[in-house]
Design a protein around this motif. Structure first.
Motif: not given
Ligand code: ADP
Length: 213
Positions: A19-28, A150-152, A154-156, A185-187, A190-196
């Motif tokens: 998945g692209g940067i910030g897509s949520g790979k690490t979360a998954v 947005q996610r990237v 916020r994170r970095s 799908l983690n657009d 998507t809430t964290p609960a939906q991702l789970a």
């Molecule tokens: P990747 O590993 O693909 O770069 P991450 O899993 O690190 O992406 O996710 C990027 C950032 O977005 C992290 O800070 C993560 O906690 C957050 N994030 C990911 N999915 C969601 C979501 N569904 N709702 C809210 N924040 C999310």
């Protein structure tokens, strides 16, 4: 009996997670690890290879000169990033050097790791093209570009221009989806609960594919 995914003479199910940067790979990957999957993180492998004393350091010194190795003995990441952004040939040379080492280390880790099945987290799986034959399933964590940005941010705290540069150097959403066997799908909606929930559903689908114990 726990189905470990191992039968005599066969290897466990292998999933390539991308998945692209910030897509949520690490979360998954974290959610799958909690379900018993063995996670092999190629980003962590790349970091270890280019850390002081890492297997890639001497080959990098020979290929790119001593200026690419910092005083601490690690690859100078900022300098290398600038070089490969500016010079596509240097990018190809770096990839030709580092990708086989990543593949080799990933295989070594996979041989040592137990797990219900194995998940190789490969940010550039679509781009590097060598993973198709290494994995049984390609799973894409799918996200729209505005949300990635947005996610990237916020994170970095990286500047939007830098994030855009990184995203432009990666495959597009459509290119990833074109090679996906499975999609989580983690657009932006998507809430964290939906991702789970979605990740757990995918986990269960992979369990169905394991050989019977
Ligand atoms: P990747 O590993 O693909 O770069 P991450 O899993 O690190 O992406 O996710 C990027 C950032 O977005 C992290 O800070 C993560 O906690 C957050 N994030 C990911 N999915 C969601 C979501 N569904 N709702 C809210 N924040 C999310």
């Amino acid at each position: 009996m726990v189905n470990t995914g191992y039968t005599s003479g066969s290897r466990p199910l292998r999933v390539g997670l991308t998945g692209g940067i910030g897509s949520g790979k690490t979360a998954v990957a974290d959610l799958l690890a909690a379900q018993g999957a063995a996670i092999i993180d190629t980003d962590a492998i790349a970091h270890a290879l280019t850390a002081p004393g890492g297997l890639a350091i001497e080959p990098l010194r020979r290929a790119f000169g001593p200026s690419m190795i910092g005083a601490d003995g690690a690859m100078d990441r900022a300098r290398m990033r600038e070089l490969v952004f500016a010079d596509p040939q240097a990018k190809s040379r770096l990839e030709a050097l580092i990708h086989p080492l990543i593949g080799q280390e990933a295989e070594r880790e996979a041989a040592e790791r137990q797990g219900v099945y194995q998940v190789f987290v490969v940010p550039l799986l679509v781009e590097s093209g060598r993973w198709r034959e290494r994995v049984d399933r390609i799973c894409v964590v799918d996200c729209d570009e505005a949300t990635q940005m947005q996610r990237v941010q916020r994170r970095s705290g990286l500047a939007p221009e830098m994030i855009a540069r990184i995203m432009n150097a990666q495959a597009t959403r459509a290119e990833r989806l074109a090679v996906a066997d499975d999609v989580i799908l983690n657009d932006g909606g998507t809430t964290p609960a939906q991702l789970a929930d979605r990740t757990l559903a995918q986990h269960r689908a992979w369990l169905q594919r394991l050989p019977s114990p």
